[in-house]
Design a protein around this motif. Structure first.
Motif, PDB file in Angstrom:
ATOM      1  N   ARG A 180      -8.101  15.687  -7.746  1.00 42.10           N
ATOM      2  CA  ARG A 180      -9.080  15.337  -8.771  1.00 42.10           C
ATOM      3  C   ARG A 180      -8.434  14.757 -10.026  1.00 42.10           C
ATOM      4  O   ARG A 180      -9.136  14.270 -10.904  1.00 42.10           O
ATOM      5  CB  ARG A 180      -9.903  16.574  -9.152  1.00 42.10           C
ATOM      6  N   GLY A 181      -7.121  14.838 -10.126  1.00 44.41           N
ATOM      7  CA  GLY A 181      -6.446  14.472 -11.352  1.00 44.41           C
ATOM      8  C   GLY A 181      -5.856  13.073 -11.347  1.00 44.41           C
ATOM      9  O   GLY A 181      -5.987  12.312 -10.388  1.00 44.41           O
ATOM     10  N   VAL A 182      -5.196  12.759 -12.464  1.00 44.15           N
ATOM     11  CA  VAL A 182      -4.535  11.468 -12.648  1.00 44.15           C
ATOM     12  C   VAL A 182      -3.147  11.733 -13.215  1.00 44.15           C
ATOM     13  O   VAL A 182      -2.975  12.602 -14.081  1.00 44.15           O
ATOM     14  CB  VAL A 182      -5.338  10.562 -13.616  1.00 44.15           C
ATOM     15  N   GLU A 269     -11.773   5.586  -6.005  1.00 41.36           N
ATOM     16  CA  GLU A 269     -12.239   6.857  -5.450  1.00 41.36           C
ATOM     17  C   GLU A 269     -11.041   7.495  -4.748  1.00 41.36           C
ATOM     18  O   GLU A 269     -10.536   6.954  -3.767  1.00 41.36           O
ATOM     19  CB  GLU A 269     -13.374   6.640  -4.453  1.00 41.36           C
ATOM     20  N   PRO A 270     -10.532   8.633  -5.246  1.00 39.91           N
ATOM     21  CA  PRO A 270      -9.321   9.212  -4.654  1.00 39.91           C
ATOM     22  C   PRO A 270      -9.388   9.407  -3.151  1.00 39.91           C
ATOM     23  O   PRO A 270      -8.386   9.240  -2.450  1.00 39.91           O
ATOM     24  CB  PRO A 270      -9.197  10.556  -5.383  1.00 39.91           C
ATOM     25  N   ALA A 271     -10.577   9.714  -2.629  1.00 38.59           N
ATOM     26  CA  ALA A 271     -10.708   9.987  -1.201  1.00 38.59           C
ATOM     27  C   ALA A 271     -10.483   8.742  -0.339  1.00 38.59           C
ATOM     28  O   ALA A 271     -10.300   8.866   0.880  1.00 38.59           O
ATOM     29  CB  ALA A 271     -12.089  10.577  -0.897  1.00 38.59           C
ATOM     30  N   GLN A 272     -10.480   7.553  -0.962  1.00 43.07           N
ATOM     31  CA  GLN A 272     -10.275   6.342  -0.170  1.00 43.07           C
ATOM     32  C   GLN A 272      -8.810   6.097   0.153  1.00 43.07           C
ATOM     33  O   GLN A 272      -8.486   5.261   1.005  1.00 43.07           O
ATOM     34  CB  GLN A 272     -10.856   5.123  -0.903  1.00 43.07           C
ATOM     35  N   PHE A 273      -7.917   6.841  -0.499  1.00 44.02           N
ATOM     36  CA  PHE A 273      -6.478   6.635  -0.319  1.00 44.02           C
ATOM     37  C   PHE A 273      -5.930   7.760   0.549  1.00 44.02           C
ATOM     38  O   PHE A 273      -5.695   8.878   0.073  1.00 44.02           O
ATOM     39  CB  PHE A 273      -5.780   6.594  -1.677  1.00 44.02           C
ATOM     40  N   THR A 274      -5.735   7.472   1.824  1.00 44.30           N
ATOM     41  CA  THR A 274      -5.327   8.497   2.779  1.00 44.30           C
ATOM     42  C   THR A 274      -4.167   8.008   3.629  1.00 44.30           C
ATOM     43  O   THR A 274      -3.804   6.825   3.612  1.00 44.30           O
ATOM     44  CB  THR A 274      -6.498   8.877   3.701  1.00 44.30           C
ATOM     45  N   VAL A 275      -3.626   8.950   4.392  1.00 46.87           N
ATOM     46  CA  VAL A 275      -2.553   8.604   5.329  1.00 46.87           C
ATOM     47  C   VAL A 275      -2.997   7.492   6.275  1.00 46.87           C
ATOM     48  O   VAL A 275      -2.196   6.633   6.668  1.00 46.87           O
ATOM     49  CB  VAL A 275      -2.127   9.869   6.105  1.00 46.87           C
ATOM     50  N   ARG A 276      -4.265   7.457   6.618  1.00 46.91           N
ATOM     51  CA  ARG A 276      -4.750   6.436   7.544  1.00 46.91           C
ATOM     52  C   ARG A 276      -5.006   5.090   6.871  1.00 46.91           C
ATOM     53  O   ARG A 276      -4.867   4.042   7.496  1.00 46.91           O
ATOM     54  CB  ARG A 276      -6.040   6.919   8.226  1.00 46.91           C
TER      55      ARG A 276
END
Length: 352
Positions: A180-182, A269-276
């Protein structure tokens, strides 16, 4: 069911030579909800190898390891694990207690892949280089949303922090925390030791708090923070680290601490940056941290600390609880539990 055979993964080493890393139990599931395996993590680190090493290489690094996946037990590995390949070096580090021992240094993607073989999920690089690991060359600020605040609030704090750091002639860069942070970084000349840099961070944090008193806090005790963004100044202490750029985090969805260009921060959106997803994003858009910027002068931040001490009567803030008691540190007791006459002027407990 028989265990899967090891896989041999190839990545590029120094001078274009190939490195081959053996990954045993490649089908071990590290992220159960997402079906991401140890082999998937290793291949991710190969895919982002160049920017990963650019951001985290040539630094002592601690490993956050999950032998049974992120839902199982974890531990931080500071001493190098057994079986370190001969192409992975170590450097001797001094800890707050005064003890010393070596830590790994990652100089090429194969080193990171080998760490994945050792069930590493998150990489925690120090803010120093292996060549001078007593004087930080990175100024790091962790913007941590407290309950009631979220990523969008941390973004607003980060944008105000960017403006402040630019006034001090730093070149700030930014990444998601993977949660949730930066995280806001700036390159600095390695001219001062950890305590001085910590004071510079506190000086900047207090100035940011004055500019955004309803949004930002430097309060160490959670009961005093309220619904604000905590500026975690203790991440500037020796042996305190932040998840490295491009490092996976041990959370559902396999998020990554993702470097961004400032123009891309607010809509992110942080959730868009993933291992995949990150390998393709980097392949398309490049490394947002390819340019670290010219080193800033830490004395400009330290001057804010000095002004607070000399003109406002502000002093030292609390250190991490495992640190030895530090000069000028406030009492290590929650304000709601503090009885004034149990503490002397230096913050030492007085037995009655």
């Amino acid at each position: 069911m028989a265990a899967a055979k090891p896989v041999m993964l190839t990545t590029e080493g120094p001078g274009g030579q190939e490195r081959v890393v053996k990954v045993s139990s490649p089908d071990r599931v590290i992220y159960p909800a997402d079906g991401i395996t140890k082999e998937d993590l290793a291949r991710y680190l190969i895919a982002v190898g160049e920017p990963f090493v650019r951001a985290n290489g040539n630094r002592p690094v601690a490993l956050q390891r999950f032998p049974e996946g992120i839902e199982g037990e974890q531990f931080f590995s500071k001493n190098p694990p057994r079986g370190v390949p001969d192409y992975v070096r170590t450097v001797m580090c001094t800890y707050p207690s005064g003890r010393r021992h070596p830590q790994l240094v990652l100089d090429e993607p194969a080193a990171a892949v080998w760490c994945a073989q050792m069930n590493t999920v998150t990489f925690h690089p120090w803010p120093v280089t292996a060549d001078d690991n007593d004087n930080p060359d990175e100024f790091r600020i962790d913007l941590d949303p407290q309950p009631g605040r979220g990523f969008a609030d941390a973004v607003e704090a980060a944008l105000a922090l960017k403006e402040l750091l630019e006034e001090l002639e730093f070149t700030p860069r930014v990444k998601t925390s993977g949660n949730r942070g930066v995280h806001v970084y700036a390159t600095i000349a390695p001219t001062h030791e950890f305590l001085d840099v910590r004071h510079g961070v506190i000086g900047v944090a207090r100035e940011l708090e004055r500019r955004l008193p309803d949004l930002v806090t430097t309060a160490w005790w959670k009961e005093e923070r309220g619904e604000r963004i905590f500026v975690d100044f203790n991440q500037a202490c020796r042996d305190r680290t932040i998840a490295g750029a491009y490092s996976p985090r041990p959370l559902p969805g396999a998020p990554v601490s993702m470097p961004l260009r400032w123009a891309d921060l607010r809509p992110a959106e942080p959730a868009q940056f993933t291992v995949r997803t990150v390998p393709e994003l980097v392949a398309e858009d490049g490394d947002a941290w390819a340019d670290r910027g010219a080193p800033g002068d830490i004395t400009r931040a330290i001057a804010l600390w000095d002004k607070d001490v000399q003109q406002r009567g502000l002093g030292e803030l609390n250190f991490p609880p495992d640190y030895p008691k530090m000069p000028g540190e406030p009492p290590r007791v929650q304000p709601s539990k503090k009885v004034a006459d149990h503490w002397d002027a230096e913050g030492n407990r007085v037995e009655k």
